[in-house]
Design a protein around this motif. Structure first.
Motif, short mmCIF file in Angstrom:
data_model
loop_
_atom_site.label_atom_id
_atom_site.label_comp_id
_atom_site.label_asym_id
_atom_site.label_seq_id
_atom_site.Cartn_x
_atom_site.Cartn_y
_atom_site.Cartn_z
N LEU A 52 5.27 5.44 -31.57
CA LEU A 52 3.81 5.36 -31.58
C LEU A 52 3.21 6.53 -32.35
O LEU A 52 2.27 6.36 -33.14
N GLU A 53 3.76 7.71 -32.15
CA GLU A 53 3.27 8.89 -32.86
C GLU A 53 3.58 8.79 -34.35
O GLU A 53 2.74 9.10 -35.21
N LYS A 54 4.78 8.31 -34.68
CA LYS A 54 5.17 8.19 -36.08
C LYS A 54 4.25 7.25 -36.84
O LYS A 54 3.88 7.51 -37.99
N PHE A 55 3.87 6.13 -36.21
CA PHE A 55 3.05 5.13 -36.89
C PHE A 55 1.55 5.37 -36.68
O PHE A 55 0.72 4.57 -37.13
N THR A 98 -0.56 5.31 -33.97
CA THR A 98 -1.33 4.38 -33.16
C THR A 98 -1.05 4.59 -31.69
O THR A 98 -0.02 5.16 -31.31
N HIS A 99 -1.98 4.16 -30.86
CA HIS A 99 -1.77 4.18 -29.40
C HIS A 99 -1.66 2.76 -28.85
O HIS A 99 -1.43 2.57 -27.66
N GLY A 145 -3.85 -5.36 -37.14
CA GLY A 145 -4.81 -4.79 -36.20
C GLY A 145 -4.42 -3.42 -35.71
O GLY A 145 -5.04 -2.89 -34.79
N GLY A 146 -3.37 -2.81 -36.30
CA GLY A 146 -2.97 -1.48 -35.92
C GLY A 146 -2.20 -1.40 -34.62
O GLY A 146 -2.16 -0.36 -33.96
N VAL A 147 -1.54 -2.49 -34.24
CA VAL A 147 -0.74 -2.53 -33.02
C VAL A 147 0.73 -2.39 -33.39
O VAL A 147 1.21 -3.06 -34.31
N LEU A 148 1.45 -1.53 -32.69
CA LEU A 148 2.89 -1.38 -32.93
C LEU A 148 3.61 -2.54 -32.25
O LEU A 148 3.59 -2.67 -31.02
N LEU A 149 4.25 -3.39 -33.05
CA LEU A 149 4.90 -4.59 -32.53
C LEU A 149 6.37 -4.29 -32.22
O LEU A 149 7.14 -3.92 -33.10
N CYS A 150 6.75 -4.46 -30.96
CA CYS A 150 8.12 -4.26 -30.50
C CYS A 150 8.58 -5.55 -29.83
O CYS A 150 8.50 -5.68 -28.61
N HIS A 151 9.05 -6.49 -30.63
CA HIS A 151 9.37 -7.82 -30.11
C HIS A 151 10.81 -8.20 -30.44
O HIS A 151 11.24 -8.13 -31.59
N LEU A 152 11.55 -8.64 -29.43
CA LEU A 152 12.82 -9.33 -29.59
C LEU A 152 12.66 -10.71 -29.00
O LEU A 152 12.01 -10.88 -27.97
#
Length: 497
Positions: free
Chosen positions: A42-45, A47-48, A81-88
C-alpha cells in the motif's frame, strides 16, 4: 493400568479486536490486510484503498501464480480508481458445469432415492474423467486472460471450453503489476489443437449420462454408517476443546479470521466523468403534471414515494426529470436487481459444500433507481451483448453516475463500464451458484411435497431426502438429515424473498 489426566485450559481471543501484529500468530499460513507485506505494498503504490479477496487471504505471503509464475508482490496492481487490487481466483473447467447440467436434468425426472444416490455418485466419479484440469487458484490477471480470449473468439470457441493454466501461460506476455498482454492468435491455435479432444469428452459425458439414466451402472450402496478409521490426535484434542468450551462452534473462528483478513475498499471504483453545468429544471406546474402522469401508470413511481432519492446518483424525482428531443419532460423509476452477500458462518459453510466461491449470495435485493442509472445497464447490453451486465452492482452504478447533474442524462465512459464487468466476473459465478442453490432447495421442497402426496408424513419425507443426501455424499445419516433440514428451510426462506 496407568492413565494420564489431560486438563485443557483454553482462552480464545476476540479475532476482530486483535492488533495487526497479533494476527500472524493466529493465522501463520495466511495473508490479509493486516500483513506487513500488504502494508508495504500500500505504501509502495501510494494508496490507502485496498481490495483483497478471500483467495488472496487464504494463501501465504510468498505464494506465486502457477500460470504466470509471478509472486504476490508482482501481481498487485492499482485500478483506475486508485485501489490496490489483491485478487486470486479459482479457475475451473466449465466442462464440470456441463456435467452438472446433464446430471441435474436426469435427477429432475427421478423420484427413486436409491437411483438418485447412484446418479449423484456417478457424477462425482465421472468428473475427473471429463474435465481437462483440476480447479486451481490463479491470479486475477491470468483468469482475466482466459475470459478475454473467449470473448474475442466467442464465435469460434465452444462456451463450455476453458483454457488450462498451462495453456494460459502459453498465450500471455507477463509484466509486473500490470494486466497481461494476450496473443489471440496463439490462443486460437491452442483451441484448434484441443477442439477435437473437447468434442470427444463432451460425447463421453453425454453417453455416460444416458447409460446411468437407464440404470446400466448400478452399484449397491452400503447400508448403515460408514466405517470409522483410526482416531486422529487432532480429533481427540478437538473433543477435549469442545468439552472445555461448549460454545466453540458459535465463535465462528474461521469466518472471523476471513473477515479480519479481506478488504473491499472502493469496489467498482473508477475515474469519474467531468461534471456538466445544470440546466433549467421543470416548473412547479410541469413537474406536477409529470408526477400525476407517472403516478397513474407506474407502480415503481408510486412505491418510491415523495421523498425518494435514487440510491445510485442521489437525485430526487424532480431532479431526474429531463427534456426529450421534442421538449417534453420525462422521468421514470425502474427496479434494479442486486444481491445481498451472505456473511453467516453456518450458511457459508453449507453453501461451499456445493462449490460456492469467494462471493456467496444470500438472496436477491431490489432497489428503485432512476431511468438514467438504469440506462447505463441498457446501453451496455446494446453495446456488448457478450459482456453480462448482471455483473454491474449498485455500487458500480453509483461510481459511474457521480458526480451527477440534475435534469441531465449521465455522461458515462463505457470503457470503465466494461472494466467493471470484467473485474466483477466472480459475481457472475456467484449468481450462477446462487441459481443452482435455489434449484437444489426447490427440488428438495418439491420432493417433500411429492412424498407426502404419496402417503409419507413430513418427517418421513425429510428422512428419505436426508438419506439420499448422506449416501450420495458418503456422510453419516444424521449429517444428511441436517442438510435436508437446511435445504428445506432455504426453500422456504428464498420462497418468501
Amino acid at each position: 493400568m496407568r492413565t494420564k489426566n489431560l486438563q485443557v485450559s483454553i482462552s480464545i481471543p476476540d479475532i476482530a479486536s486483535l492488533g495487526d501484529d497479533e494476527m500472524p500468530a493466529i493465522a501463520p499460513h495466511r495473508d490479509g490486510r493486516w500483513s506487513n507485506q500488504t502494508k508495504e505494498l500500500l505504501e509502495k503504490f501510494g494508496t490507502h484503498k485496498l481490495d483483497l479477496n478471500r483467495g488472496w487471504a487464504s494463501t501465504w505471503t510468498e505464494w506465486s501464480c502457477p500460470c504466470c509464475k509471478r509472486h504476490k508482490r508482482q501481481i498487485v496492481r492499482l485500478t483506475s480508481g486508485g485501489v490496490l487490487l489483491c485478487h486470486l481466483e479459482l479457475h475451473h473447467d466449465h466442462l464440470g458445469d456441463l456435467m452438472k447440467k446433464l446430471f441435474e436434468e436426469i435427477l429432475s425426472h427421478c423420484d427413486n432415492p436409491e437411483i438418485r444416490v447412484q446418479i449423484s455418485r456417478a457424477e462425482g466419479a465421472l468428473r475427473p474423467l471429463v474435465e481437462r484440469f483440476e480447479c486451481a487458484l490463479i491470479c486475477a490477471d491470468c483468469n482475466l486472460a482466459d475470459g478475454r480470449v473467449k470473448r474475442e473468439l466467442r464465435d469460434e470457441i465452444e462456451p463450455h471450453f476453458t483454457f488450462t493454466p498451462s495453456e494460459i501461460a502459453d498465450f500471455i506476455t507477463v509484466s509486473d503489476n500490470r494486466v497481461h498482454e494476450v496473443d489471440f492468435e496463439r490462443a486460437r491455435g491452442i483451441w484448434t489443437e484441443q477442439k477435437e479432444g473437447l468434442a470427444d469428452r463432451v460425447d463421453f459425458a453425454r453417453r455416460m449420462a444416458t447409460r446411468i439414466k437407464k440404470g446400466r451402472h448400478h452399484r449397491e450402496v452400503a447400508p448403515g454408517k460408514k466405517l470409522q478409521g483410526q482416531p486422529q490426535a487432532r480429533d481427540i484434542l478437538f473433543r477435549l476443546c469442545e468439552a472445555a468450551l461448549p460454545d466453540i462452534h458459535s465463535l465462528h473462528l474461521g469466518a472471523s479470521i476471513e473477515a479480519r483478513s479481506v478488504a473491499r475498499d472502493g469496489v467498482g471504483g473508477t475515474q469519474k466523468p467531468a461534471k456538466r453545468e445544470n440546466v433549467k429544471p421543470p416548473t412547479d406546474a410541469e413537474f406536477a403534471m409529470l408526477d400525476a402522469e407517472q403516478s397513474a401508470k407506474s407502480k415503481h413511481w408510486r412505491n418510491a414515494g415523495d421523498i425518494w432519492k435514487c440510491p445510485c446518483c442521489g437525485r430526487t424525482k424532480r431532479e431526474i426529470c429531463r427534456r426529450s428531443k421534442r421538449g417534453k419532460w420525462t422521468a421514470r423509476i425502474h427496479r434494479f436487481e442486486g444481491f445481498d452477500i451472505e456473511d453467516d458462518a453456518e450458511q457459508l459453510w453449507r453453501r461451499r459444500l456445493d462449490g460456492a466461491g469467494d462471493i456467496v449470495i444470500s438472496e436477491p435485493k431490489f432497489e428503485l433507481i432512476c431511468q438514467d442509472c438504469r440506462e447505463i445497464v441498457a446501453k451496455q447490453r446494446q453495446r456488448r451483448a457478450d459482456l453480462d451486465a448482471r455483473a454491474l452492482t449498485l455500487e458500480n452504478l453509483r461510481e459511474l453516475s457521480n458526480p451527477a447533474t440534475v435534469n441531465v442524462a449521465h455522461d458515462v465512459n463505457f470503457e470503465n463500464v466494461e472494466e467493471m464487468i470484467t473485474k466483477n466476473s466472480p459475481l457472475l459465478d456467484a449468481i450462477a451458484e446462487f441459481e443452482n442453490h435455489q434449484r437444489r432447495a426447490t427440488d428438495a421442497h418439491i420432493k417433500q411435497i411429492r412424498l407426502t402426496e404419496a402417503g409419507c408424513s413430513a418427517t418421513e419425507a425429510r428422512d428419505l431426502i436426508g438419506y439420499e443426501i448422506a449416501k450420495a455424499r458418503d456422510w453419516e445419516i444424521e449429517d444428511g438429515d441436517d442438510h435436508a433440514d437446511w435445504l428445506l428451510a432455504e426453500a422456504a426462506r428464498l420462497g418468501r424473498s
